[in-house]
Design a protein around this motif. Structure first.
Motif, PDB file in Angstrom:
ATOM      1  N   CYS A   1      -2.134 -20.149  -1.214  1.00 26.06           N
ATOM      2  CA  CYS A   1      -2.782 -19.839   0.066  1.00 26.06           C
ATOM      3  C   CYS A   1      -3.550 -18.523   0.033  1.00 26.06           C
ATOM      4  O   CYS A   1      -4.234 -18.193   0.998  1.00 26.06           O
ATOM      5  N   GLY A   2      -3.414 -17.757  -1.052  1.00 23.73           N
ATOM      6  CA  GLY A   2      -4.106 -16.479  -1.136  1.00 23.73           C
ATOM      7  C   GLY A   2      -3.990 -15.894  -2.523  1.00 23.73           C
ATOM      8  O   GLY A   2      -3.204 -16.360  -3.346  1.00 23.73           O
ATOM      9  N   TYR A   3      -4.797 -14.863  -2.765  1.00 18.31           N
ATOM     10  CA  TYR A   3      -4.714 -14.165  -4.039  1.00 18.31           C
ATOM     11  C   TYR A   3      -5.134 -12.710  -3.882  1.00 18.31           C
ATOM     12  O   TYR A   3      -5.781 -12.326  -2.910  1.00 18.31           O
ATOM     13  N   VAL A   4      -4.739 -11.906  -4.849  1.00 21.69           N
ATOM     14  CA  VAL A   4      -5.196 -10.526  -4.980  1.00 21.69           C
ATOM     15  C   VAL A   4      -5.517 -10.298  -6.455  1.00 21.69           C
ATOM     16  O   VAL A   4      -4.833 -10.816  -7.335  1.00 21.69           O
TER      17      VAL A   4
ATOM     18  N   LEU B   1      -0.940  -7.483  -1.593  1.00 20.77           N
ATOM     19  CA  LEU B   1      -1.349  -6.114  -1.886  1.00 20.77           C
ATOM     20  C   LEU B   1      -0.154  -5.268  -2.319  1.00 20.77           C
ATOM     21  O   LEU B   1      -0.235  -4.514  -3.296  1.00 20.77           O
ATOM     22  N   GLU B   2       0.955  -5.398  -1.631  1.00 20.44           N
ATOM     23  CA  GLU B   2       2.172  -4.655  -1.979  1.00 20.44           C
ATOM     24  C   GLU B   2       2.608  -4.973  -3.410  1.00 20.44           C
ATOM     25  O   GLU B   2       2.939  -4.075  -4.191  1.00 20.44           O
ATOM     26  N   GLU B   3       2.604  -6.236  -3.781  1.00 17.27           N
ATOM     27  CA  GLU B   3       3.023  -6.628  -5.131  1.00 17.27           C
ATOM     28  C   GLU B   3       2.028  -6.140  -6.179  1.00 17.27           C
ATOM     29  O   GLU B   3       2.426  -5.715  -7.279  1.00 17.27           O
ATOM     30  N   ALA B   4       0.737  -6.183  -5.885  1.00 19.74           N
ATOM     31  CA  ALA B   4      -0.268  -5.685  -6.830  1.00 19.74           C
ATOM     32  C   ALA B   4      -0.093  -4.184  -7.063  1.00 19.74           C
ATOM     33  O   ALA B   4      -0.181  -3.710  -8.208  1.00 19.74           O
ATOM     34  N   ILE B   5       0.171  -3.437  -6.001  1.00 20.92           N
ATOM     35  CA  ILE B   5       0.396  -1.998  -6.131  1.00 20.92           C
ATOM     36  C   ILE B   5       1.635  -1.728  -6.979  1.00 20.92           C
ATOM     37  O   ILE B   5       1.623  -0.873  -7.877  1.00 20.92           O
ATOM     38  N   LEU B   6       2.694  -2.468  -6.726  1.00 18.35           N
ATOM     39  CA  LEU B   6       3.930  -2.320  -7.490  1.00 18.35           C
ATOM     40  C   LEU B   6       3.697  -2.593  -8.976  1.00 18.35           C
ATOM     41  O   LEU B   6       4.106  -1.820  -9.848  1.00 18.35           O
ATOM     42  N   ARG B   7       3.002  -3.670  -9.281  1.00 15.28           N
ATOM     43  CA  ARG B   7       2.742  -4.025 -10.687  1.00 15.28           C
ATOM     44  C   ARG B   7       1.795  -3.034 -11.362  1.00 15.28           C
ATOM     45  O   ARG B   7       1.971  -2.713 -12.537  1.00 15.28           O
ATOM     46  N   ALA B   8       0.815  -2.554 -10.639  1.00 15.67           N
ATOM     47  CA  ALA B   8      -0.095  -1.549 -11.206  1.00 15.67           C
ATOM     48  C   ALA B   8       0.690  -0.287 -11.569  1.00 15.67           C
ATOM     49  O   ALA B   8       0.477   0.303 -12.632  1.00 15.67           O
ATOM     50  N   GLY B   9       1.603   0.106 -10.695  1.00 16.44           N
ATOM     51  CA  GLY B   9       2.435   1.271 -10.981  1.00 16.44           C
ATOM     52  C   GLY B   9       3.318   1.080 -12.194  1.00 16.44           C
ATOM     53  O   GLY B   9       3.486   1.989 -13.012  1.00 16.44           O
ATOM     54  N   LYS B  10       3.864  -0.114 -12.356  1.00 13.39           N
ATOM     55  CA  LYS B  10       4.730  -0.404 -13.501  1.00 13.39           C
ATOM     56  C   LYS B  10       3.968  -0.436 -14.815  1.00 13.39           C
ATOM     57  O   LYS B  10       4.519  -0.135 -15.866  1.00 13.39           O
TER      58      LYS B  10
ATOM     59  N   ILE C   1      -4.674  -7.605 -12.946  1.00 11.63           N
ATOM     60  CA  ILE C   1      -3.535  -8.217 -12.267  1.00 11.63           C
ATOM     61  C   ILE C   1      -4.122  -9.277 -11.343  1.00 11.63           C
ATOM     62  O   ILE C   1      -5.000  -8.974 -10.530  1.00 11.63           O
ATOM     63  N   LEU C   2      -3.688 -10.502 -11.500  1.00 10.60           N
ATOM     64  CA  LEU C   2      -4.142 -11.591 -10.627  1.00 10.60           C
ATOM     65  C   LEU C   2      -2.906 -12.332 -10.132  1.00 10.60           C
ATOM     66  O   LEU C   2      -2.204 -12.976 -10.905  1.00 10.60           O
ATOM     67  N   LEU C   3      -2.637 -12.174  -8.852  1.00  7.96           N
ATOM     68  CA  LEU C   3      -1.452 -12.766  -8.234  1.00  7.96           C
ATOM     69  C   LEU C   3      -1.871 -13.750  -7.155  1.00  7.96           C
ATOM     70  O   LEU C   3      -2.909 -13.577  -6.523  1.00  7.96           O
ATOM     71  N   VAL C   4      -1.049 -14.763  -6.967  1.00 10.20           N
ATOM     72  CA  VAL C   4      -1.283 -15.721  -5.889  1.00 10.20           C
ATOM     73  C   VAL C   4      -0.092 -15.716  -4.940  1.00 10.20           C
ATOM     74  O   VAL C   4       1.033 -15.416  -5.338  1.00 10.20           O
ATOM     75  N   ALA C   5      -0.369 -16.049  -3.685  1.00 10.00           N
ATOM     76  CA  ALA C   5       0.677 -16.258  -2.684  1.00 10.00           C
ATOM     77  C   ALA C   5       0.790 -17.755  -2.465  1.00 10.00           C
ATOM     78  O   ALA C   5      -0.224 -18.440  -2.298  1.00 10.00           O
ATOM     79  N   GLU C   6       2.015 -18.236  -2.489  1.00  4.58           N
ATOM     80  CA  GLU C   6       2.281 -19.660  -2.252  1.00  4.58           C
ATOM     81  C   GLU C   6       3.136 -19.810  -1.010  1.00  4.58           C
ATOM     82  O   GLU C   6       4.034 -19.005  -0.766  1.00  4.58           O
ATOM     83  N   ILE C   7       2.857 -20.854  -0.269  1.00  9.15           N
ATOM     84  CA  ILE C   7       3.751 -21.297   0.796  1.00  9.15           C
ATOM     85  C   ILE C   7       4.012 -22.763   0.521  1.00  9.15           C
ATOM     86  O   ILE C   7       3.072 -23.557   0.410  1.00  9.15           O
TER      87      ILE C   7
END
Length: 174
Positions: free
Chosen positions: A56-59, A102-111, A45-51
């Protein structure tokens, strides 16, 4: 406007810039790593945060089978999700981006299923990472001697589902 989304190939250069801004040389991802993860996210899972449309960030989280990184699986487990990296641009730290990622990565890992828990590691002196993990329901489970070269790390875990509070008090790590 802030949003979290899956990384795209067009983000690779920005992800590499975040690596340089966030990690010392020996701890950065290899040049082609992000591209290979984006092209095959079957076990990642590779997610980015955008503003305002700016990354501006990734997990990054990866499915681990216990064969690497001294990961101890429970007897009933075949694999576990591992938060491999979280990075936020220095100018954007303190805005909640890491927590959102982190919250979104945890959610997607669970799904994605197949695992009941997720693990992460933090340098023993990385107060911000330790605070992020504990605020997200992770509990310390093991001290990792010389995990970061000459420095120790701490492994954390949490369930992917249900109550994130431990059944027993967290062990004291020495």
């Amino acid at each position: 406007m802030k949003r979290v989304r899956p990384a795209r190939l067009g983000d690779v250069t920005l992800l590499q810039e975040l690596e340089v801004a966030s990690f010392s040389e020996g701890f950065r991802a290899p040049d082609n790593f992000f591209k290979s993860v984006i092209n095959d996210q079957s076990d990642a899972i590779l997610l980015v945060a955008e503003i305002d449309n700016r990354v501006c960030g990734y997990v990054m989280a990866m499915l681990q089978d216990g064969s690497s990184d001294h990961i101890d699986l429970h007897a009933s487990e075949r694999s576990v999700w591992q938060i491999v990296s979280v990075a936020v641009h220095p100018e954007r730290r303190g805005e909640g981006l890491a927590a959102s990622l982190l919250e979104e990565a945890i959610l997607r890992a669970g799904k994605q299923g197949g695992c009941a828990r997720i693990i992460a590691e933090a340098h023993v002196n990385n107060v911000a990472s330790i605070a992020l993990l504990t605020a997200s329901g992770f509990q310390p489970i093991k001290r990792l001697s010389r995990y970061y070269g000459n420095a120790d790390g701490i492994r954390y875990d949490r369930p992917l589902f249900g109550n994130t509070r431990p059944k027993h008090p967290a062990p004291r790590l020495t």
